[in-house]
Write a protein that holds these residues in place. Structure first.
Motif, short mmCIF file in Angstrom:
data_model
loop_
_atom_site.label_atom_id
_atom_site.label_comp_id
_atom_site.label_asym_id
_atom_site.label_seq_id
_atom_site.Cartn_x
_atom_site.Cartn_y
_atom_site.Cartn_z
N MET A 1 -3.77 -2.65 20.74
CA MET A 1 -3.02 -2.32 19.93
C MET A 1 -3.27 -0.59 19.80
O MET A 1 -2.84 -0.19 18.88
CB MET A 1 -2.82 -2.86 18.55
N VAL A 2 -3.98 -0.03 20.55
CA VAL A 2 -4.27 1.26 20.58
C VAL A 2 -3.11 2.14 20.31
O VAL A 2 -2.23 1.86 21.07
CB VAL A 2 -5.03 1.81 21.63
N GLY A 3 -3.01 2.76 19.13
CA GLY A 3 -1.72 3.65 19.14
C GLY A 3 -1.10 3.29 17.76
O GLY A 3 -0.05 3.64 17.38
N LYS A 4 -1.17 1.92 17.44
CA LYS A 4 -0.64 1.30 16.28
C LYS A 4 -1.37 1.06 15.02
O LYS A 4 -1.46 0.42 14.24
CB LYS A 4 -0.24 -0.30 16.91
N GLU A 5 -2.49 2.14 14.95
CA GLU A 5 -3.48 2.11 14.00
C GLU A 5 -2.78 2.22 12.48
O GLU A 5 -2.96 1.41 11.64
CB GLU A 5 -4.49 3.30 13.86
N GLY A 6 -1.55 2.70 12.55
CA GLY A 6 -0.68 3.01 11.12
C GLY A 6 -0.23 1.63 10.66
O GLY A 6 -0.29 1.34 9.40
N ASP A 7 0.20 0.82 11.66
CA ASP A 7 0.55 -0.63 11.53
C ASP A 7 -0.50 -1.45 10.83
O ASP A 7 -0.05 -2.45 9.96
CB ASP A 7 1.27 -1.03 12.81
N ILE A 8 -1.55 -1.47 11.47
CA ILE A 8 -2.68 -2.11 10.78
C ILE A 8 -3.10 -1.70 9.58
O ILE A 8 -3.34 -2.47 8.78
CB ILE A 8 -3.77 -2.30 11.88
N PHE A 9 -3.02 -0.41 9.23
CA PHE A 9 -3.47 0.04 8.08
C PHE A 9 -2.57 -0.12 7.03
O PHE A 9 -3.13 -0.77 6.07
CB PHE A 9 -3.49 1.85 7.99
N ARG A 10 -1.18 -0.02 7.23
CA ARG A 10 -0.28 -0.71 6.08
C ARG A 10 -0.25 -2.07 6.14
O ARG A 10 -0.20 -2.50 4.98
CB ARG A 10 1.27 -0.24 6.98
N PHE A 11 -0.67 -2.94 6.92
CA PHE A 11 -0.87 -4.32 7.15
C PHE A 11 -2.24 -4.74 5.94
O PHE A 11 -1.94 -5.51 5.25
CB PHE A 11 -1.23 -4.84 8.35
N THR A 12 -3.11 -3.85 6.09
CA THR A 12 -4.39 -4.26 5.62
C THR A 12 -4.41 -3.66 3.85
O THR A 12 -5.15 -4.22 3.07
CB THR A 12 -5.53 -4.16 6.13
N LEU A 13 -3.75 -2.48 3.68
CA LEU A 13 -4.05 -1.73 2.44
C LEU A 13 -3.66 -2.67 1.25
O LEU A 13 -4.53 -2.78 0.33
CB LEU A 13 -3.20 -0.52 2.48
N PRO A 14 -2.53 -3.39 1.12
CA PRO A 14 -2.35 -4.12 -0.06
C PRO A 14 -3.59 -5.12 -0.44
O PRO A 14 -3.94 -5.47 -1.48
CB PRO A 14 -1.01 -4.88 0.23
N HIS A 15 -4.15 -5.85 0.73
CA HIS A 15 -5.00 -6.82 0.59
C HIS A 15 -6.42 -5.96 0.05
O HIS A 15 -7.01 -6.85 -0.66
CB HIS A 15 -5.35 -7.48 2.06
N SER A 16 -6.59 -4.95 0.82
CA SER A 16 -7.63 -4.29 0.27
C SER A 16 -7.81 -3.88 -1.22
O SER A 16 -8.67 -4.01 -2.09
CB SER A 16 -8.06 -2.95 1.07
N LEU A 17 -6.52 -3.24 -1.56
CA LEU A 17 -6.40 -2.83 -2.97
C LEU A 17 -6.45 -4.01 -4.04
O LEU A 17 -7.32 -3.89 -5.02
CB LEU A 17 -5.09 -2.12 -3.44
#
Length: 544
Positions: free
Chosen positions: A506-522
């Motif tokens: 999924m190289v190039g889709k880093e933004g998608d994964i960041f948005r996926f994981t951010l709520p869980h992280s917080l």
């Protein structure tokens, strides 16, 4: 001639702390915004810290350079020694073909995606985190899930979320070892406190993974297995971290979880098997057992040997025997006791020691080396020649991470010896009694910046200790909270996301994964922050 630290060289704690943070701001900008390679960002931040220590804090040039080299040396031994040997063992299992047997033994237990995620991303990922760490578990487990047919976004995201509970004890406990070293606090007590915080996350992570994948209603279909996994891991993590030490919680917890869940699934199956809606037909999904029980045991044997060896190396009496055979301690030339700490960091002026231990036999890295050499005997058609060649290839493979680790530790030490970390810590006393709430947030920020709980502890450990002492809280709690909070930042760090995207195509889709994981992280960070605040005051009885 000695040099005395000063903590408000710019006239106030606030301004001094703001300037002391410049190397960290640079690290954030270069890693998160410019996406610069870790070793380049670490070099720039370390160089900046040295310049500030000399120009603003008045540290003599020789002392500043010496302190940085001393930190880098500690990064190389024992930290890098553990990292290299751990990843070497993993690389040998891959080259010998034994790792394919391990993958198959896990994948063929169940065809249900929820249970596969718990087995591979949570339990097996924790095992790899415990033995190697530093991005390896996310790379391995994400690739495995994609290979099993998982949606790539979920494969990457699930593995990042799962790689939280084990991170503080990753790579044979290196984050805790570093935290104790840079703060001169009791390593066993830091380990125990982390072991009284992280199980609250560990016990709910399997549930969290399943709900993220399929929602709460479908998760109830596998609730018995979810409970078994959470209790096995959290219970083992608590016991080992509190009564054995920081080296083996991940490895033992993962093995107990894999065995416990595996045995449970022999007598219990969910009524309905769940898969992603867009998956291939069932005939293309099924993973059949390809290997005998003896082959599976042989494939797991290197990690079983590793766990046994590291366990013995963690026993103080056994380490004492090894240290009698060989240990070399020396005062770091040009630095030992030449920096003086003053009030309010210490009650009265005290020299800052700098003693380097070359405990070559008793360090966990040597235990892993012996485990690897012994394991070669049981790898069919492999041999010592291939094993030694693999060791040199591993060192070459890790050349830039080695540089990064050395420079991050150099950065931590120059900030500690110059007094920059103390300046930041004293400024944080402005938060007063609420500081324990912010302790995990600092750890979270450090891991987001560096991608490593080890590096976060090196950067902020001294700051956490200083601030806790100023507000009258046990510094072991805030240092441990730095590590516990840090694990929740792992899933959103640019380095971790880069590893996950590479492993899941999924190289190039880093933004998608960041948005996926951010709520869980917080959300997970909030749990640790509230728990730390309660343990500082209302729930003091929870601490060792």
């Amino acid at each position: 001639m000695s040099w005395v630290q000063q903590y408000q060289p710019l006239g106030s704690y606030g301004l001094s702390a703001l300037v002391a943070g410049i190397p960290l701001y640079m690290l954030f900008y270069m890693l998160a915004v410019k996406r610069m390679a870790g070793h380049k960002a670490a070099f720039a931040a370390t160089l900046t810290a040295v310049i500030l220590a000399i120009a603003a804090w008045g540290m003599p040039v020789g002392l500043a350079i010496d302190a940085t080299i001393y930190g880098a040396a500690f990064g190389l031994f024992p930290i890098v020694w553990i990292v290299v040997t751990a990843i070497w063992v993993y690389n040998m299992t891959v080259e010998s073909g034994e790792f394919n047997i391990i993958k198959n033994s896990l994948a063929q237990i169940t065809d249900d995606r929820r249970l596969q995620a718990i087995f591979i991303a949570f339990a097996f990922g924790s095992f790899i985190e415990g033995t190697a760490g530093f991005g390896t578990p996310v790379a391995i487990t994400a690739a495995m899930l994609v290979g099993l047919g998982f949606n790539p976004l979920y494969a990457a995201g699930i593995c990042l979320i799962a790689n939280t509970a084990p991170v503080a004890f990753g790579a044979i406990g290196i984050p805790i070892v570093v935290a104790a070293k840079v703060t001169d606090l009791d390593m066993m007590k830091i380990s125990a406190i982390c072991g009284r915080q992280l199980p609250f996350l560990s016990i709910i992570v399997p549930l969290w993974l399943s709900v993220t994948m399929c929602g709460f209603k479908r998760t109830m279909e596998v609730l018995p297995a979810v409970i078994i996994a959470g209790v096995c891991f959290a219970g083992s993590q608590f016991l080992v971290s509190n009564y054995v030490g920081p080296y083996l919680p991940d490895i033992i917890s993962a093995i107990v979880t894999i065995l416990g869940l595996g045995l449970f699934l022999k007598v219990w199956k969910p009524k309905q098997t769940w898969h992603f809606p867009d998956e291939a037909p069932a005939a293309q999904r099924t993973v059949e057992a390809q290997f005998s029980g003896g082959e599976i045991f042989r494939a797991w044997l290197p990690y079983i040997i590793l766990a046994i060896m590291v366990f013995f190396w963690g026993i103080d009496s056994f380490k004492a025997i090894l240290d009698k055979i060989f240990i070399m301690k020396f005062e770091w030339p040009g630095l030992h006791n030449l920096v003086v700490k003053t009030a309010p960091i210490v009650a009265k002026d005290a020299p800052y020691p700098a003693v380097f231990n070359v405990n070559l036999l008793s360090t966990p890295g040597t235990a892993i080396l012996f485990a690897g050499l012994l394991s070669i005997i049981f790898m069919p058609g492999y041999g010592f020649g291939k094993g030694i060649a693999c060791l040199f290839r591993t060192i070459k493979q890790l050349k830039w991470p080695i540089c990064t680790i050395a420079m991050i530790l150099g950065l931590a030490y120059i900030m500690n010896y110059s007094g920059m970390s103390s300046s930041m810590g004293l400024a944080f006393t402005a938060t007063g009694a609420l500081f324990p709430f912010f302790s995990p947030i600092l750890g979270w920020l450090g891991v987001f910046l560096t991608g490593s709980d080890t590096s976060s502890n090196a950067l902020f450990g001294s700051l956490q200790k200083t601030t806790a002492q100023q507000i009258g809280v046990d510094p072991h709690l805030t240092v441990a909270a730095n590590s516990s909070g840090g694990v929740t930042g792992k899933m959103i760090s640019p380095q971790s996301i880069s590893v996950a995207t590479a492993a899941s195509n999924m190289v190039g889709k880093e933004g998608d994964i960041f948005r996926f994981t951010l709520p869980h992280s917080l959300a997970m960070l909030g749990v640790v922050a509230v728990l730390t605040l309660l343990q500082a005051y209302a729930l003091k009885w929870m601490l060792p």
